[in-house]
Design a protein around this motif. Structure first.
Motif, PDB file in Angstrom:
ATOM      1  N   ASN A 251     -16.031 -28.796 -36.966  1.00 54.15           N
ATOM      2  CA  ASN A 251     -16.159 -29.135 -38.388  1.00 54.15           C
ATOM      3  C   ASN A 251     -14.798 -29.124 -39.096  1.00 54.15           C
ATOM      4  N   VAL A 252     -13.775 -29.546 -38.369  1.00 52.43           N
ATOM      5  CA  VAL A 252     -12.446 -29.656 -38.966  1.00 52.43           C
ATOM      6  C   VAL A 252     -12.352 -30.982 -39.725  1.00 52.43           C
ATOM      7  N   VAL A 253     -11.953 -30.889 -40.980  1.00 50.39           N
ATOM      8  CA  VAL A 253     -11.768 -32.067 -41.836  1.00 50.39           C
ATOM      9  C   VAL A 253     -10.286 -32.228 -42.117  1.00 50.39           C
ATOM     10  N   GLY A 254      -9.808 -33.456 -42.044  1.00 51.02           N
ATOM     11  CA  GLY A 254      -8.432 -33.736 -42.426  1.00 51.02           C
ATOM     12  C   GLY A 254      -8.389 -34.517 -43.728  1.00 51.02           C
ATOM     13  N   ILE A 255      -7.364 -34.251 -44.529  1.00 47.65           N
ATOM     14  CA  ILE A 255      -7.130 -35.031 -45.756  1.00 47.65           C
ATOM     15  C   ILE A 255      -5.681 -35.486 -45.731  1.00 47.65           C
ATOM     16  N   ARG A 256      -5.485 -36.764 -45.931  1.00 42.29           N
ATOM     17  CA  ARG A 256      -4.155 -37.364 -45.823  1.00 42.29           C
ATOM     18  C   ARG A 256      -3.407 -37.210 -47.152  1.00 42.29           C
ATOM     19  N   ARG A 257      -2.205 -36.651 -47.071  1.00 36.26           N
ATOM     20  CA  ARG A 257      -1.356 -36.538 -48.260  1.00 36.26           C
ATOM     21  C   ARG A 257       0.101 -36.661 -47.855  1.00 36.26           C
TER      22      ARG A 257
ATOM     23  N   GLU B 264      -5.675 -36.625 -32.612  1.00 32.96           N
ATOM     24  CA  GLU B 264      -6.290 -36.011 -33.786  1.00 32.96           C
ATOM     25  C   GLU B 264      -7.443 -35.080 -33.400  1.00 32.96           C
ATOM     26  N   THR B 265      -7.438 -33.867 -33.989  1.00 32.00           N
ATOM     27  CA  THR B 265      -8.465 -32.874 -33.689  1.00 32.00           C
ATOM     28  C   THR B 265      -9.585 -32.822 -34.728  1.00 32.00           C
ATOM     29  N   ALA B 266      -9.382 -33.448 -35.881  1.00 30.33           N
ATOM     30  CA  ALA B 266     -10.400 -33.425 -36.930  1.00 30.33           C
ATOM     31  C   ALA B 266     -11.571 -34.330 -36.556  1.00 30.33           C
ATOM     32  N   THR B 267     -12.729 -34.026 -37.112  1.00 33.27           N
ATOM     33  CA  THR B 267     -13.871 -34.919 -36.947  1.00 33.27           C
ATOM     34  C   THR B 267     -13.761 -36.111 -37.893  1.00 33.27           C
ATOM     35  N   CYS B 268     -13.126 -35.901 -39.036  1.00 37.88           N
ATOM     36  CA  CYS B 268     -12.934 -37.001 -39.974  1.00 37.88           C
ATOM     37  C   CYS B 268     -11.678 -36.738 -40.790  1.00 37.88           C
ATOM     38  N   VAL B 269     -11.029 -37.812 -41.163  1.00 38.00           N
ATOM     39  CA  VAL B 269      -9.852 -37.739 -42.030  1.00 38.00           C
ATOM     40  C   VAL B 269     -10.166 -38.552 -43.284  1.00 38.00           C
ATOM     41  N   LEU B 270     -10.067 -37.901 -44.433  1.00 41.98           N
ATOM     42  CA  LEU B 270     -10.356 -38.521 -45.725  1.00 41.98           C
ATOM     43  C   LEU B 270      -9.069 -39.046 -46.340  1.00 41.98           C
ATOM     44  N   PHE B 271      -9.192 -40.166 -47.043  1.00 38.70           N
ATOM     45  CA  PHE B 271      -8.029 -40.796 -47.648  1.00 38.70           C
ATOM     46  C   PHE B 271      -8.174 -40.838 -49.169  1.00 38.70           C
ATOM     47  N   PRO B 272      -7.396 -40.032 -49.877  1.00 38.06           N
ATOM     48  CA  PRO B 272      -7.355 -40.174 -51.337  1.00 38.06           C
ATOM     49  C   PRO B 272      -6.836 -41.572 -51.683  1.00 38.06           C
ATOM     50  N   GLN B 273      -7.132 -42.011 -52.874  1.00 42.88           N
ATOM     51  CA  GLN B 273      -6.639 -43.335 -53.282  1.00 42.88           C
ATOM     52  C   GLN B 273      -5.116 -43.368 -53.341  1.00 42.88           C
TER      53      GLN B 273
END
Length: 456
Positions: A88-94, A301-310
């Motif tokens: 349940n690792v989530v990535g967020i791109r910044r 990549e180890t995350a299940t999903c990577v979210l992209f802020p606008q």
């Protein structure tokens, strides 16, 4: 065994998770049931397609441990051995970097480097609000209590209670999970999704439609059966349906559960009360396009999903690494990734052919995450495009209050009961819960005879 009184079955229209759950619970209680499904197979949006050894879950992707009703259904079907606890690792791109955190560890938000330490007071305020409002945000609720919170957008809430970094790098990417953006989304969606996602996750070993396949195997499902009208009669309900190459069919039923998207349900039920019909016709679904890539080498990549802020990309919302959810999604040593867009992109490119959508997605990857784009293009083994016209419901401020008024205006004694994601928070478990609720109401009315003579 319970009976419906006249021996007629209870008909369920729609073999998605809501409809099949309703049918299964009715069958468990001893009622004869029959499901009519317009597609050539059951499953609805909880369905999996296989290509070249890749198992692509078409809509329901992320399953969380607080889906307690789904867990109960899995147990009652005897398929618990097909599930497993998942990453349940989530990535967020910044700023060109992926910041990773475990969904069930709120402290990771501080440690990940995603937000500056100056955002700590905002984190504490959010936790205070979640503790305060959590009891109003339940899967088995008609959202009536949540409606009291439905007074502003997610963006307005973040500006009032959190801070700019929180808005840009938490609230905004969380909104992308609804294919949307904070200024267009009710704060209820954000508040509901935070504790929902802040949980352990589970999934099925090989494919998410393990659940709907198990249901379909236990239930009488007529596929390619397109229902054209559902009407109440003095003694029950009459269901008109057709199948290509056959004369039109008519089913006499003791009761019916209509488990279809709101606008379709409104069209099939001409005797529905005008206010209810008007509401259903206007349920605001948005479309989305999902693009799947099978690659012959696992990405790092180890995350299940990577979210992209606008701020990272205006259109790309999420890339999921499906092979990190559960092992059976890709052949050994291969990876399966899925790209999801915010819905305006899907609307702009809806009429493009699949090859063009894949080409456009490669270009979006190059802009949003160049390193991953190079990996996908160098190792691409398969690409698949899935379009959903009714992907998710766009809830703006005030919509949950309207939903509350709609659900409270429905007649629990009507022989025609409704089920579907439009009756609650738009998620797989919510759809399942509405099916169980519809089954409960139908059981009551056919066993006690407490049937309304009015229109639902």
């Amino acid at each position: 065994m319970n009976t419906t009184g006249n021996g007629e079955p209870i008909v369920v229209v729609g073999a998605g998770i809501a409809g099949m759950t309703a049918a299964f619970r009715l069958q468990q209680a001893g009622h004869p049931v029959k499901i009519l499904e317009a597609e050539d197979r059951a499953g609805g949006r909880m369905r999996t397609v296989e290509r070249r050894g890749y198992h692509m879950d078409l809509a329901a992707i992320l399953l969380i441990e607080n889906y307690t009703q789904m867990r109960d259904l899995v147990r009652d079907l005897g398929i618990e051995n097909t599930t497993l606890r998942t990453n349940n690792v989530v990535g967020i791109r910044r700023d060109g970097k992926v910041h990773r955190l475990r969904a069930n560890k709120p402290t990771d938000l501080k440690r990940s480097g995603l937000l500056p330490w100056s955002s700590l007071p905002a984190m504490l305020r959010l936790q205070t609000d979640l503790n305060k409002y959590g009891s109003r945000l339940r899967w088995d609720s008609d959202m009536g209590e949540a409606a009291a919170l439905d007074t502003e957008t997610a963006a307005a809430y973040a500006e009032r209670r959190l801070d700019k970094d929180f808005l840009d790098y938490v609230v905004d990417p969380m909104s992308a999970m609804f294919f949307n953006s904070p200024p267009d989304l009710s704060v209820v969606n954000f508040l509901f999704s935070m504790p929902a996602v802040n949980s352990e996750w589970f999934n099925f070993h090989d494919r998410v439609d393990t659940l709907t396949t198990a249901l379909a195997a236990r239930l009488p499902v007529e596929t390619r059966a397109e229902v054209t009208q559902v009407e109440e009669t003095p003694d029950g309900v009459r269901v008109h349906w057709s199948r290509e190459g056959e004369p039109d069919h008519v089913e006499e039923a003791a009761a019916v559960v209509v488990a279809l998207p709101g606008p379709i349900a409104a069209r099939l039920c001409p005797d529905m009360a005008p206010a209810s019909r008007t509401y259903l016709e206007s349920v605001p679904y948005v479309p989305d396009i999902h693009v799947y890539f099978g690659v012959d080498r696992l990405p790092d990549e180890t995350a299940t999903c990577v979210l992209f802020p606008q701020r990272a990309h205006p259109d790309l919302g999420v890339i999921t690494f499906n092979h990190n959810f559960a092992p059976g999604r890709a052949p050994r040593g291969h990876g399966l990734l899925t790209s999801y867009y915010r819905y305006p992109w899907a609307m702009r490119h809806w009429d493009c052919d699949d090859d063009k959508v894949v080409e456009l997605t490669h270009e979006v990857h190059r802009q949003a995450w160049p390193e991953m784009a190079r990996h996908i293009e160098a190792h691409e083994d398969m690409a698949y495009v899935q379009r959903w016209k009714n992907a998710v419901i766009l809830r703006k401020p005030g919509d949950y209050a309207r939903l509350r008024d709609f659900t409270r205006g429905l007649d629990p004694r009507s022989r025609i009961q409704l089920a579907g994601d439009y009756l609650a928070f738009s998620a797989t478990n919510s759809s399942l819960v509405t099916g169980e609720s519809a089954a409960r109401r139908v059981r009551e009315l056919v066993t006690t005879g407490a049937v309304s003579a009015g229109r639902g």
